[in-house]
Scaffold this active site. Sequence first.
Site: not given
Ligand code: F6R
Length: 610
Positions: A2, A27, A78, A104-105, A483, A487, A490, A506, A605
């Site tokens: 949010c 976000r 959200w 938000n929350g 990672e 990516k 995602e 394994h 985000k």
């Molecule tokens: C992936 C991504 C998420 C954040 C995770 C933690 O590209 O951005 O996996 O890394 O949600 O977020 P922060 O770093 O803000 O605690």
Amino acid sequence: MCGIVGIVGDKATARAVVDGLKRLEYRGYDSAGMVLASNVGFEVKRISQDTSSVALLDDWVNAKEVEKVSAAMGHTRWATHGRPSEINAHPHLDCSNQFAVVHNGIVENYKEIRERLLKLGHEFASDTDTEVIVHLVEERFRLNNDVHQAVSEAFEELEGSMAVVVLNLKEPDSLYMMRRMAPLVIGTDLDNLFVASDVPALLDSVTTYFSVPEDTLITGSVRRGKVVLEPVPEVLEVDWDISKVDVGGYSDFMSKEIDEQPRALRDTLAGRVDKVGVISLDELKISPEELKTVQKIVIVGCGTSLHAGMVARYALEHFVRVPVEIEVSSEFRYRDPVLSPTTLVVGVSQSGETLDTMMALSEARASGARTLVISNVVGSSMARMADAVLYTRAGPEISVASTKTFVAQIGALEILALYLADLKRTLFPSEVQELIAKLNDVPNALSEAISSISDYEKTTQTLLGYERFYFIGRNVGYPVALEGALKLKEITYTPSEGYPAGELKHGPIAMIDDKAVVVAIASKSALYEKLLANVEEVRARGAKVVIVANEAPVDSKLRGDEVFLVPRVHQLFSPMVDVVPLQVMAHYISVSRGLDPDRPRNLAKTVTVE
Ligand code: F6R
């Protein structure tokens, strides 16, 4: 998650609110809404059209006559309680249409409050937890006829982590603002009051920023052209400017942010070491003497931030010679970890607001451990709660998929490793200096990798038809594999997994066939030959092989493998360059499939719920 934007004063317009909401789109959201209030009435608009909601709100604003209002407040939702729909979108109003709220929350005790309010005759229009807030304010106001007191009493009853803004529609010259473990920032210019979930929403208007303290009701009013904040919160230093939240000449933020990586790392490393070679952290409420006594380090984080922590574990153990544990924040908190005052718990978080990591840190503090935060946001909740902070200076990251902050987090963690090694004398000062010089070489190597983006894209073209992707690595290559897989899943929704290369046999090797791509992180190291042996195993089972290497294996062409060539740096620092072709690959596949790499489905985000 949010997004909140609120404005009181001459600049309170529907246009300004929607522009602010656009800057919070990163976000993540599924619906949007706003309220416009003046002394003669108010208007509410809510739209629930998934990630088109803000664009549709923008169209609504464009089609509308410009009218003079005193206050405007907008929100991107959200969904948590109640599906995405117009009635569940914020703002929510009370029964008497006197108050509007955005939130938000999560209000954890909303059920009991709602039941009580229903018995008192309140009627609810939505299925949200948010709506109880506004009815609670109404109820309190009915009893004491004092808005400030009513809002304050209502806030006191709410459990959970949240940011809330209440507007009195009958007197729209004030906003009532509160946060608990969720982001909210106040801004002012000469005669306007602003509030938002994050700084980018306000960058074009605000001259002074203030951080909202935890659990403190701040009332902001604009009367006779003068802004008054009560109590006056702490000023927040913000050095971001509007160009940093503008996509510029790029097609999307992700490609801009991939390009910005050399600068992000250079800025993060800059100024950390003085002329006599002493490394400094940003805010240190633990004495160096205490840090010398650290016997164990625990790193907590989520997603990409966790992967950055995993990379740093190798340097911390190698340079500082202390055991390092690493754990997903949401698991750490519930496992009764063994902590003591000689444990340093490091929280890694771009936003500094991720609830799981914040709760893990608060658990650590309660157990007597020392806490340190690596965050990209100055004054974020985590930065404020920890004993020490090391900021990444990557600038605002707008794309949901983290890129430049991953590299900057690793840079900051490597600085931490060298700081502790220097303090504990596990390395000679000359060795620390040598390593710092090598670390300072990485931004140039990153620029070199960035200059190969078109080669990486050409290689990626050969992978477009494959069904599944497996990323493998050993040592620091393992978190890079994780990672790379994150990516890709995602932003392209392609099944992809990361594994330690030695673990393939394994189990996961059963998945390998000619529809699979195996990406091996194979920068030259002591484990290079072993990794190539793992590559042989998957090649023999029909997989398409892609190798990330700082030196192409001699027989790769012959065998039909693809190679992402990256520059050579110190092995422990190599993840910062090895990750670049993987980011480019995910971005290229996303765009080729007509997807928006900046706004992947279902993701937010900043994740401010558990
Ligand atoms: C992936 C991504 C998420 C954040 C995770 C933690 O590209 O951005 O996996 O890394 O949600 O977020 P922060 O770093 O803000 O605690």
